[in-house]
Scaffold this active site. Structure first.
Site, PDB file in Angstrom:
ATOM      1  N   LYS A 161       0.868  -1.187   0.000  1.00  0.00           N
ATOM      2  CA  LYS A 161       0.000   0.000   0.000  1.00  0.00           C
ATOM      3  C   LYS A 161       0.893   1.221   0.000  1.00  0.00           C
ATOM      4  O   LYS A 161       2.012   1.182   0.500  1.00  0.00           O
ATOM      5  CB  LYS A 161      -0.868   0.021   1.268  1.00  0.00           C
ATOM      6  CG  LYS A 161      -2.115   0.860   1.115  1.00  0.00           C
ATOM      7  CD  LYS A 161      -3.155   0.070   0.352  1.00  0.00           C
ATOM      8  CE  LYS A 161      -4.507   0.729   0.313  1.00  0.00           C
ATOM      9  NZ  LYS A 161      -5.527  -0.275  -0.059  1.00  0.00           N
TER      10      LYS A 161
HETATM   11  N1  GLU Z   1      -7.160  -0.052  -3.256  1.00  0.00           N
HETATM   12  C1  GLU Z   1      -7.886  -1.238  -3.556  1.00  0.00           C
HETATM   13  C2  GLU Z   1      -7.930  -2.150  -2.351  1.00  0.00           C
HETATM   14  O1  GLU Z   1      -7.817  -1.714  -1.236  1.00  0.00           O
HETATM   15  C3  GLU Z   1      -7.411  -1.910  -4.829  1.00  0.00           C
HETATM   16  C4  GLU Z   1      -5.968  -2.274  -4.869  1.00  0.00           C
HETATM   17  C5  GLU Z   1      -5.495  -2.735  -6.241  1.00  0.00           C
HETATM   18  O2  GLU Z   1      -6.287  -2.729  -7.164  1.00  0.00           O
HETATM   19  O3  GLU Z   1      -4.318  -3.071  -6.344  1.00  0.00           O
HETATM   20  O4  GLU Z   1      -8.155  -3.331  -2.455  1.00  0.00           O
END
Ligand code: GLU
Length: 418
Positions: free
Chosen positions: A108
């Site tokens: 993240k």
């Molecule tokens: N931000 C989204 C999540 O928390 C998607 C992450 C992604 O597509 O890599 O799952």
């Protein structure tokens, strides 16, 4: 716990992990390793503002685990972002991708900023500087960022462009959630909402509840909340309450969602829409409904409101919306919980499709994307349900145990270096 990561959201992620690790009797060595991230980067981002002043923003990228493949996870722009929160979200991405069977680990990123306070040019400079600073860590085989709260396909386009400028050629697979013109995927924008609806329909079926009699309340009206509302109302459910940071509206007869989505996009506040009664977010969460969908930020359902929730099903579209104490209260009260790492996995599943299409330079039809999303997420739902019933545990613990088990197997197979 390593003090650098200490933060309520990180404590929540670790406490959930501990519960699942205990239930599955996970080896102590693996437990220690998986409790903290593999790699974390903190960057200072000096940005020239439109008035000529330079402001320094803080940015983060945390890779929790990469035993099963490149790490994957969104990029969040929000004023409350910090290292501990990003680390928690990265850990959840590890379990989420493993649970869905995607060949990824979890990561993240984030920048501590309210993007609404920046001009478009400031946002672009901030994004490009961030991309340049985290450049050594990312790439289609290493770590692939995507959209999250406060970031858009345009932000992903700037990330992709900056990455591509550094290497000297176009690398669409470096980022997902991009515009279609540069290798984005059909269906990515609505993917998380679509996935939330698919798993919630399975839960309704399991509970013997008919869609026509289903009432839905949604907290949060960003990408995830608004698409969930739209898809649910198109499917025939009655969406009776929605909200954003300013508060929400309720109408027991059902809200005109298509119209609300349009007007909300043009900046009309819920209060000015005249389609229902205005209420606070706390009031919204305690409305009587069949399905409650928190689709905003973490720790919204706590000991302070868990006793007052009046839903049959809690479908966690947000990451970490329920605290551990609240979770126990809801379990006692018989609320069926679809945990976040399962309910909101649709986003990263279609991100995976986007990455596969980019890497193969071969693009799929929208129907194929929807069908494959449906297949992967409903299979994960039924696997989790079956596992929960077999182990006599909750959906959350079952989902975490399945994800953690995949990661543990990968670590065991690879062994310890050096
Ligand atoms: N931000 C989204 C999540 O928390 C998607 C992450 C992604 O597509 O890599 O799952």
């Amino acid at each position: 716990m390593i003090p650098e990561f200490d933060h309520p959201t990180y404590r929540l992620a670790v406490a959930q992990f501990d519960q699942a690790a205990e239930a599955m009797n996970l080896a102590p060595n693996l437990r220690e390793r998986l409790k903290s991230p593999q790699r974390s980067l903190v960057v200072g981002l000096p940005i020239r503002m439109d008035d000529g002043q330079v402001r320094v923003f803080q940015g983060y990228r945390v890779q929790h685990d990469s035993a099963r493949g490149p790490s994957k996870g969104g990029l969040r722009y929000h004023q409350a972002v910090n290292l501990g929160e990003v680390a928690a979200l990265a850990m959840w991405m590890t379990w989420k991708t493993a649970l869905a069977g995607l060949p990824y680990g979890g990561a993240k990123g984030g920048i501590t900023v309210n993007p609404n306070t920046l001009s478009n040019t400031e946002l672009e400079r901030l994004t490009r500087r961030y991309a340049a600073e985290i450049f050594p860590l990312i790439g289609p085989d290493k770590d692939i960022p995507a959209t999250d709260i406060g970031t858009t396909p345009q932000v992903m386009a700037w990330l992709m462009d900056t990455y591509s400028q550094q290497v000297g050629f176009s690398v669409p697979g470096a980022v997902t959630g991009k515009p279609l013109a540069i290798g984005g995927s059909l269906g990515r924008e609505e993917a998380t909402g679509q996935g939330v609806v698919y798993v919630t329909l399975e839960a309704l079926r399991k509970k013997g509840l008919a869609l026509e009699d289903t009432t839905v309340v949604i907290q949060g009206f960003g990408n995830v909340g608004s698409h969930t509302a739209k898809i649910f109302s198109e499917a025939g459910a009655r969406v009776i309450g929605v909200s954003d940071v300013t508060g929400g509206i309720v109408n027991p007869k059902g809200l005109p969602i298509a119209d609300i989505v349009q007007r909300h996009r043009h900046g009309v506040s819920f209060q000015d829409m005249n389609v229902g009664d205005f209420l606070t977010n706390d009031e919204l969460l305690t409305l009587e409904c069949t399905v409650l969908i928190p689709a905003a930020i973490s720790e919204q359902i706590t000991v302070h409101n868990a006793e007052r929730l009046r839903c049959r099903i809690l479908s966690e579209a947000a990451n970490g919306p329920t605290t551990l104490d609240a979770d126990a209260i809801l379990q006692d009260r018989g609320v069926f919980i679809i945990p976040d790492i399962l309910a909101n996995a649709g986003g990263v599943i279609v991100s995976y499709f986007e990455w596969v299409q980019d890497v193969q330079r071969f693009f799929w039809k929208e129907d194929d994307i929807r069908e494959r999303l449906h297949e992967i997420i409903t299979a994960a739902f039924h696997r989790t349900l079956g596992f929960a019933e077999e182990k006599k545990t909750t959906m959350r613990i079952a989902a975490l145990m399945s994800g953690i088990d995949q990661v543990a197997q990968a670590h065991t197979a690879r062994g310890l270096y050096p």
